[in-house]
Design a protein around this motif. Structure first.
Motif, PDB file in Angstrom:
ATOM      1  N   THR A 261      45.666  -4.353 -33.970  1.00 16.30           N
ATOM      2  CA  THR A 261      46.714  -3.975 -33.015  1.00 16.30           C
ATOM      3  C   THR A 261      47.607  -2.878 -33.581  1.00 16.30           C
ATOM      4  O   THR A 261      47.943  -1.909 -32.883  1.00 16.30           O
ATOM      5  N   GLU A 262      47.997  -3.014 -34.842  1.00 20.31           N
ATOM      6  CA  GLU A 262      48.883  -2.018 -35.452  1.00 20.31           C
ATOM      7  C   GLU A 262      48.188  -0.662 -35.587  1.00 20.31           C
ATOM      8  O   GLU A 262      48.818   0.388 -35.417  1.00 20.31           O
TER       9      GLU A 262
ATOM     10  N   LYS B  56      45.885   0.489 -33.546  1.00 22.01           N
ATOM     11  CA  LYS B  56      45.872   1.058 -32.191  1.00 22.01           C
ATOM     12  C   LYS B  56      47.239   1.614 -31.809  1.00 22.01           C
ATOM     13  O   LYS B  56      47.336   2.671 -31.169  1.00 22.01           O
ATOM     14  N   LYS B  57      48.285   0.908 -32.182  1.00 22.44           N
ATOM     15  CA  LYS B  57      49.632   1.388 -31.867  1.00 22.44           C
ATOM     16  C   LYS B  57      49.906   2.722 -32.549  1.00 22.44           C
ATOM     17  O   LYS B  57      50.503   3.633 -31.956  1.00 22.44           O
ATOM     18  N   GLN B  58      49.438   2.858 -33.784  1.00 25.31           N
ATOM     19  CA  GLN B  58      49.644   4.116 -34.503  1.00 25.31           C
ATOM     20  C   GLN B  58      48.772   5.240 -33.932  1.00 25.31           C
ATOM     21  O   GLN B  58      49.186   6.401 -33.897  1.00 25.31           O
TER      22      GLN B  58
ATOM     23  N   GLU C 231      50.559   6.472 -31.016  1.00 24.01           N
ATOM     24  CA  GLU C 231      51.759   7.230 -31.381  1.00 24.01           C
ATOM     25  C   GLU C 231      51.418   8.581 -31.998  1.00 24.01           C
ATOM     26  O   GLU C 231      52.065   9.594 -31.705  1.00 24.01           O
TER      27      GLU C 231
ATOM     28  N   ASP D 117      47.848   4.929 -25.516  1.00 24.12           N
ATOM     29  CA  ASP D 117      49.232   5.132 -25.096  1.00 24.12           C
ATOM     30  C   ASP D 117      49.474   4.514 -23.717  1.00 24.12           C
ATOM     31  O   ASP D 117      50.575   4.076 -23.402  1.00 24.12           O
TER      32      ASP D 117
ATOM     33  N   LYS E 162      50.330   0.806 -24.275  1.00 21.87           N
ATOM     34  CA  LYS E 162      51.215   0.561 -25.415  1.00 21.87           C
ATOM     35  C   LYS E 162      52.027  -0.719 -25.230  1.00 21.87           C
ATOM     36  O   LYS E 162      52.226  -1.490 -26.169  1.00 21.87           O
TER      37      LYS E 162
ATOM     38  N   LEU F 179      49.872  -3.631 -26.039  1.00 22.67           N
ATOM     39  CA  LEU F 179      49.683  -3.724 -27.488  1.00 22.67           C
ATOM     40  C   LEU F 179      50.924  -4.316 -28.152  1.00 22.67           C
ATOM     41  O   LEU F 179      50.826  -5.125 -29.080  1.00 22.67           O
ATOM     42  N   GLU F 180      52.091  -3.910 -27.661  1.00 24.88           N
ATOM     43  CA  GLU F 180      53.342  -4.463 -28.196  1.00 24.88           C
ATOM     44  C   GLU F 180      53.409  -5.966 -27.944  1.00 24.88           C
ATOM     45  O   GLU F 180      53.854  -6.739 -28.797  1.00 24.88           O
TER      46      GLU F 180
ATOM     47  N   SER G 218      51.107  -7.703 -30.290  1.00 23.37           N
ATOM     48  CA  SER G 218      51.734  -7.683 -31.610  1.00 23.37           C
ATOM     49  C   SER G 218      52.813  -8.751 -31.724  1.00 23.37           C
ATOM     50  O   SER G 218      52.897  -9.476 -32.726  1.00 23.37           O
TER      51      SER G 218
END
Length: 304
Positions: free
Chosen positions: A203-204, A206-208, A211, A258, A261, A264-265, A268
């Motif tokens: 997950t982290e 994918k978040k990056q 971003e 994105d 997002k 994903l949050e 997380s």
């Protein structure tokens, strides 16, 4: 006389509590009439093709199918497996089943394993991550199996459910999602990582990616390395390359994380809550123990 009055008081309190509990249960147990979502149609229930009739009925109960006329029932087989995932075995035994209820845009993914004791490798968060990769964003998905299985084949059933509902998913994304699920369970099994930690890592990353929007493989590699370091995760060189290759495929497919997002949050946050819950279990059980100790002491004090 005072002694018997105290006994009567305690019995009254206990019986009152039981009566209130029964009233609450009765109120909560009333069946609400199901309604049909005219935009998305009936929920779709996908049964693993290996299930016999008794097992299928058992799965209906797990998936809370009270009225078969209020769902659309289909079956997923090994033929579907090779259709959606290249290189798989058409003779595979398919037990994993799922109920898919599509939701309005923005409602997000809600995943629930109705039989977590039988889905032995794939967690709710692993399913959620893989489905986002495949392009499935807003749905409630319940997964179940009457026997112990890894849980991987449930993805294929979910893909088929979307096809039946008239939605076309990108085959390349479906295959990458399947690969993601395989790598996630491999890391948990072979590297000895906690399943929640694996999901947190994916997950982290994918978040990056959402971003930073990496432009090259080197950019992807840097993101993977940074998140491994941030989460204090050590992997073999082989598994590090598997992760880099996986997310490079996602970059080449131009998967836009994105757009999801917020989901994903949410994944997380769910993962962090589960980790905190495990860490806090010791304190929780101590609190429960103290509560009952004080309760019994209070009752005993009535008779002094």
């Amino acid at each position: 006389m005072k002694h018997w009055l105290k006994v009567l008081l305690v019995l009254t309190l206990v019986l009152s509590g039981l009566t209130l509990s029964n009233v609450v249960q009765a109120a909560g147990g009333e069946d609400e009439e199901e309604s049909i979502n005219e935009k998305f149609g009936l929920p779709i229930v996908v049964y693993g093709g290996t299930l016999n009739e008794d097992q299928k009925q058992e799965v209906r109960e797990y998936l809370n199918v009270k009225n078969p006329e209020m769902v659309e029932e289909i079956t997923v087989t090994g033929e579907d497996l090779v259709t959606y995932i290249e290189g798989e075995d058409r003779n595979a035994r398919m037990f994993s089943s799922a109920k898919i209820t599509r939701k309005e845009k923005g409602e997000g993914l809600v995943i629930n394993r109705a039989t977590p004791e039988n889905i032995t490798q794939v967690t709710d968060d692993m399913y959620a991550n893989a489905l986002l990769t495949a392009g499935i964003e807003d749905a409630e998905v319940i997964v179940a199996s009457p026997v112990k299985v890894s849980g991987h084949s449930a993805l294929v059933g979910i893909y088929k459910a979307y096809e039946v509902s008239g939605e076309t998913l990108n085959k390349d994304r479906m295959e990458v999602a399947n690969e993601e699920l395989s790598i996630a369970t491999k890391l948990a099994e072979e590297e000895g990582m906690d399943s929640e930690k694996v999901s947190e890592l994916l997950t982290e990353i994918k978040k990056q990616i959402a971003e930073q929007n990496p432009a090259t493989r080197e950019d992807v590699e840097q993101i993977v390395e940074e998140q491994l370091a941030k989460l204090n995760i050590e992997l073999s060189e082989e598994d590090r390359q598997l992760l880099i290759d996986l997310f490079e495929k996602m970059r080449e497919l131009n998967i836009n994380f994105d757009n999801v997002k917020n989901q994903l949050e949410q994944i997380s946050t769910d993962i962090k809550n589960k980790i905190d819950e495990v860490v806090g279990n010791e304190g929780f059980w101590q609190g429960v123990q103290d509560f009952f100790r004080n309760l019994f002491q209070s009752i005993a004090d009535l008779f002094k």
